[in-house]
Structures are given as structure tokens and as C-alpha cells.
Scaffold this motif. Structure first.
Motif, PDB file in Angstrom:
ATOM      1  N   ALA A 278       1.007  -1.676   0.005  1.00  0.00           N
ATOM      2  CA  ALA A 278      -0.141   0.172   0.172  1.00  0.00           C
ATOM      3  C   ALA A 278       1.099   0.913   0.018  1.00  0.00           C
ATOM      4  N   CYS A 279       1.682   1.220   0.715  1.00  0.00           N
ATOM      5  CA  CYS A 279       2.686   2.637   1.024  1.00  0.00           C
ATOM      6  C   CYS A 279       3.797   2.345  -0.793  1.00  0.00           C
ATOM      7  N   ARG A 280       3.826   1.333  -1.004  1.00  0.00           N
ATOM      8  CA  ARG A 280       4.466   1.426  -2.292  1.00  0.00           C
ATOM      9  C   ARG A 280       3.802   2.158  -3.624  1.00  0.00           C
ATOM     10  N   SER A 281       2.194   1.538  -3.671  1.00  0.00           N
ATOM     11  CA  SER A 281       1.059   2.132  -4.423  1.00  0.00           C
ATOM     12  C   SER A 281       1.347   3.736  -3.986  1.00  0.00           C
ATOM     13  N   ASP A 282       0.937   3.742  -2.824  1.00  0.00           N
ATOM     14  CA  ASP A 282       0.895   5.845  -2.789  1.00  0.00           C
ATOM     15  C   ASP A 282       2.258   6.707  -3.186  1.00  0.00           C
ATOM     16  N   GLN A 283       3.675   5.660  -3.132  1.00  0.00           N
ATOM     17  CA  GLN A 283       4.582   6.851  -3.430  1.00  0.00           C
ATOM     18  C   GLN A 283       4.459   6.802  -5.105  1.00  0.00           C
ATOM     19  N   MET A 284       3.736   5.577  -5.726  1.00  0.00           N
ATOM     20  CA  MET A 284       3.837   5.658  -7.417  1.00  0.00           C
ATOM     21  C   MET A 284       2.606   6.864  -8.126  1.00  0.00           C
TER      22      MET A 284
ATOM     23  N   LYS B  99      -7.884  10.763  -5.794  1.00  0.00           N
ATOM     24  CA  LYS B  99      -7.566   9.543  -5.482  1.00  0.00           C
ATOM     25  C   LYS B  99      -7.691   8.838  -7.145  1.00  0.00           C
ATOM     26  N   GLN B 100      -7.619   9.039  -7.965  1.00  0.00           N
ATOM     27  CA  GLN B 100      -7.214   8.492  -9.023  1.00  0.00           C
ATOM     28  C   GLN B 100      -6.946   7.013  -9.827  1.00  0.00           C
ATOM     29  N   PRO B 101      -7.101   6.064 -10.399  1.00  0.00           N
ATOM     30  CA  PRO B 101      -6.431   4.851 -10.976  1.00  0.00           C
ATOM     31  C   PRO B 101      -5.241   5.187 -11.470  1.00  0.00           C
ATOM     32  N   ILE B 102      -4.521   4.222 -10.914  1.00  0.00           N
ATOM     33  CA  ILE B 102      -2.541   4.309 -12.127  1.00  0.00           C
ATOM     34  C   ILE B 102      -2.921   4.414 -13.080  1.00  0.00           C
ATOM     35  N   GLY B 103      -3.884   3.211 -13.853  1.00  0.00           N
ATOM     36  CA  GLY B 103      -4.364   3.772 -15.200  1.00  0.00           C
ATOM     37  C   GLY B 103      -4.359   4.563 -16.159  1.00  0.00           C
ATOM     38  N   ALA B 104      -5.906   5.517 -14.799  1.00  0.00           N
ATOM     39  CA  ALA B 104      -5.803   6.507 -15.841  1.00  0.00           C
ATOM     40  C   ALA B 104      -4.862   7.994 -16.037  1.00  0.00           C
TER      41      ALA B 104
ATOM     42  N   PHE C 281       3.867   9.869  -7.488  1.00  0.00           N
ATOM     43  CA  PHE C 281       5.277  10.191  -8.987  1.00  0.00           C
ATOM     44  C   PHE C 281       3.985  10.947 -10.130  1.00  0.00           C
ATOM     45  N   LEU C 282       3.392   9.435 -10.021  1.00  0.00           N
ATOM     46  CA  LEU C 282       2.112   9.952 -11.414  1.00  0.00           C
ATOM     47  C   LEU C 282       1.904  11.880 -11.137  1.00  0.00           C
ATOM     48  N   ASP C 283       1.172  11.519 -10.281  1.00  0.00           N
ATOM     49  CA  ASP C 283       0.534  13.472  -9.973  1.00  0.00           C
ATOM     50  C   ASP C 283       1.836  14.002  -9.641  1.00  0.00           C
ATOM     51  N   LEU C 284       2.811  14.181  -9.499  1.00  0.00           N
ATOM     52  CA  LEU C 284       4.007  14.985  -9.587  1.00  0.00           C
ATOM     53  C   LEU C 284       4.604  14.895 -11.508  1.00  0.00           C
ATOM     54  N   LEU C 285       3.873  14.180 -11.991  1.00  0.00           N
ATOM     55  CA  LEU C 285       4.198  13.999 -13.304  1.00  0.00           C
ATOM     56  C   LEU C 285       3.724  14.199 -14.924  1.00  0.00           C
TER      57      LEU C 285
ATOM     58  N   ILE D 128      -8.223  16.087 -23.169  1.00  0.00           N
ATOM     59  CA  ILE D 128      -8.864  14.793 -22.803  1.00  0.00           C
ATOM     60  C   ILE D 128      -8.803  14.147 -21.251  1.00  0.00           C
ATOM     61  N   GLY D 129      -6.928  14.257 -21.960  1.00  0.00           N
ATOM     62  CA  GLY D 129      -5.820  13.921 -21.265  1.00  0.00           C
ATOM     63  C   GLY D 129      -5.726  13.770 -19.747  1.00  0.00           C
ATOM     64  N   TRP D 130      -5.627  15.534 -19.639  1.00  0.00           N
ATOM     65  CA  TRP D 130      -5.524  15.649 -18.364  1.00  0.00           C
ATOM     66  C   TRP D 130      -6.510  15.534 -17.803  1.00  0.00           C
ATOM     67  N   GLY D 131      -7.824  15.283 -18.608  1.00  0.00           N
ATOM     68  CA  GLY D 131      -9.582  15.109 -17.463  1.00  0.00           C
ATOM     69  C   GLY D 131      -9.414  13.951 -16.999  1.00  0.00           C
ATOM     70  N   ILE D 132      -8.782  12.738 -18.198  1.00  0.00           N
ATOM     71  CA  ILE D 132      -9.014  11.104 -18.106  1.00  0.00           C
ATOM     72  C   ILE D 132      -8.094  11.109 -16.476  1.00  0.00           C
ATOM     73  N   ALA D 133      -6.802  11.724 -16.263  1.00  0.00           N
ATOM     74  CA  ALA D 133      -5.537  11.548 -15.726  1.00  0.00           C
ATOM     75  C   ALA D 133      -6.899  12.432 -14.348  1.00  0.00           C
ATOM     76  N   THR D 134      -7.624  13.122 -14.437  1.00  0.00           N
ATOM     77  CA  THR D 134      -8.279  13.730 -13.202  1.00  0.00           C
ATOM     78  C   THR D 134      -9.150  12.517 -12.669  1.00  0.00           C
ATOM     79  N   TRP D 135      -9.510  12.210 -13.306  1.00  0.00           N
ATOM     80  CA  TRP D 135     -10.952  10.328 -13.266  1.00  0.00           C
ATOM     81  C   TRP D 135     -11.598  10.793 -12.151  1.00  0.00           C
ATOM     82  N   SER D 136     -12.176  12.291 -12.938  1.00  0.00           N
ATOM     83  CA  SER D 136     -13.688  12.799 -12.422  1.00  0.00           C
ATOM     84  C   SER D 136     -14.619  13.095 -13.078  1.00  0.00           C
ATOM     85  N   ILE D 137     -15.467  12.884 -12.546  1.00  0.00           N
ATOM     86  CA  ILE D 137     -16.350  12.835 -13.271  1.00  0.00           C
ATOM     87  C   ILE D 137     -17.486  14.571 -14.337  1.00  0.00           C
TER      88      ILE D 137
END
Length: 256
Positions: A68-74, A132-137, A77-81, A198-207
Motif C-alpha cells: 500500500a505504501c509502494r502504491s502511494d509512492q507511485m 485519488k485516481q487509478p494509476i491506469g487513468a 510520482f504520477l501526480d507529480l509527473l 481530454i488526457g488531463w481530464g482522464i488523469a483526474t478521473w473525475s466526472i
């Protein structure tokens, strides 16, 4: 090796890097799984009230907690990226308004687009870091943003000599670009902007991201229609009509 049991710790470990762990600076040098626990060995600088003392130790924590910690770190990192890339792309859009597009004044329509871009950027950044968003998104959104950036610079290269104007400029167009991405779509800049949002909207994973994305795309469509209408009143009306018949609006034309 001195064991440090951290079953109830709220901090996370990290492999092969420097992290804070229960107030100690850790250099992990190895890790392994043991039954239901994850462990790693390293050097800890423990503060004894006077100074930091290096201690070689092993750390144990529940495996599910470690992952779970590893997932939070990932996720961090993706949020920052995504955030850095998104702001960099918006910055390049701002640069293009000064260095690539040429208008005597900034039309009210272009000012509206700029205001909506700023507001949407702040909104998306807030969602990205609060929710929180899915890593895939995030990965899909990141990939779409990279694609939009490539298309943007392809369009910049192809139209550098054309001296294009701002969206909603009152003046009629005096040049027709048919090279590069313009071979396939008539408005590659707007296409790149649409893909980016569209890409940034998908990354937020929010309706809620659907609202500003749809609004911006609608503005781009209106601006593109306005530009095409202006072509019909110029000496380029004939060539533009022939060009329009063989290309797509925002997306390449599907040929039967």
C-alpha cells in the motif's frame, strides 16, 4: 543485525533510496518477503538526543501495508509527473501566443479562452492532488498529453511561415497551410488542445472534468467554424474549398 519492528507505523519504507522512516534517515541495501511480512535491511541514522548514530538494522512490516505504501509512492510520482507535464504544455501554449501567432490585439474570444484555460488548469490540479485516481487513468492521460504535445509542435513547424492569427481575430486569413498535420486535418492546433484536455481530464478521473473539457472543445469548434467562414470571403475561397473536401475538421477524414 538489530531488528526494528514497525507493524503499526504510519510511515512507508522505500527500496534502494533515501527515505525518512520513524524519524531515521534510511539507506536500504536489500529487501525480502518473509511469510506475511516484508523486510529490508539498511543503515539507519537514529537520533539519541545528542547526535545521529548509524545503526545497521532490519525492518519488518505487514506485506499488505508495504505494498500500500509502494502504491502511494507511485501515485505521488504520477501526480507529480502529470502536473509538471500539464503545466509545461500550458506554458508552451502561452509561449505560442507571443512567438507564433500574430494579431494586432488580443480578441475578446481569445481572452475568454485564456481565462477558461487558467481556471481549468487550477481545477484539474486541485482534483489531481486532492482525489485519488487509478494509476491506469494517469498513465493514459499522460500518454494523451504527450501525443497532443507532439501534434502541437508538428503544427508549429508546418505553419511557422504562415503568420497565423489568434482565435476569433477579426481580420480575414491571408495564407493557407496544407503541409505537415494540415495534410490530414484543417485545425491541428485545436485538435492538439482537445487531446490535451481530454488526457488531463482522464488523469483526474473525475466526472466533473467533463464539464470544462466539453466547454473548451465547444469553444474550439466555434473558433474553427469562424475561421472557415472567413476563408469563404477571401481570394483563397476556391483553394480552401478544395482543401476542405480532402481533409478532416479536427480528425482525419475516413476515406471509403
Amino acid at each position: 543485525m538489530r531488528p526494528l519492528f514497525t507493524r503499526n507505523s504510519k510511515n512507508c519504507s522505500a527500496s534502494y533510496c533515501t527515505r525518512k522512516f520513524n524519524g531515521a534517515l534510511t539507506f536500504a541495501i536489500g529487501e525480502w518477503d518473509y511469510r506475511n511480512y516484508h523486510a529490508f535491511a539498511g543503515i539507519f541514522f537514529l537520533h539519541d538526543g545528542v547526535r545521529n548514530k548509524p545503526v545497521i538494522a532490519s525492518v519488518y512490516m505487514p506485506t499488505d501495508f508495504f505494498h500500500a505504501c509502494r502504491s502511494d509512492q507511485m501515485a505521488f510520482f504520477l501526480d507529480l509527473l502529470v502536473s509538471v507535464l500539464s503545466l509545461a504544455i500550458v506554458g508552451q501554449y502561452t509561449w505560442s501566443m507571443r512567438a507564433h501567432f500574430h494579431s494586432a490585439t488580443m480578441p475578446p474570444g481569445a481572452m475568454l479562452i485564456s481565462a477558461v484555460v487558467i481556471a481549468t488548469s487550477l481545477f484539474f490540479l486541485s482534483i489531481l492532488w486532492i482525489e485519488k485516481q487509478p494509476i491506469g487513468a494517469k498513465l493514459v492521460g499522460f500518454g494523451l498529453e504527450i501525443a497532443s504535445l507532439a501534434l502541437f509542435w508538428w503544427a508549429i513547424t508546418a505553419s511557422r511561415a504562415a503568420r497565423l492569427r489568434f482565435a476569433f481575430d477579426a481580420d480575414n486569413p491571408d495564407s493557407l497551410v496544407t503541409e505537415g498535420p494540415y495534410l490530414y486535418v484543417r485545425h491541428p492546433f485545436y485538435t492538439s488542445y482537445a487531446i490535451f484536455w481530454i488526457g488531463w481530464g482522464i488523469a483526474t478521473w473525475s466526472i466533473w472534468a467533463v464539464v470544462p473539457v466539453a466547454g473548451l472543445i465547444a469553444i474550439y469548434v466555434v473558433a474553427a467554424r469562424d475561421e472557415e467562414k472567413k476563408f469563404s470571403t477571401t481570394a483563397l475561397a476556391g483553394p480552401y474549398e478544395a482543401y476542405r473536401q480532402r481533409t478532416g475538421f479536427f480528425w482525419p477524414r475516413v476515406r471509403g
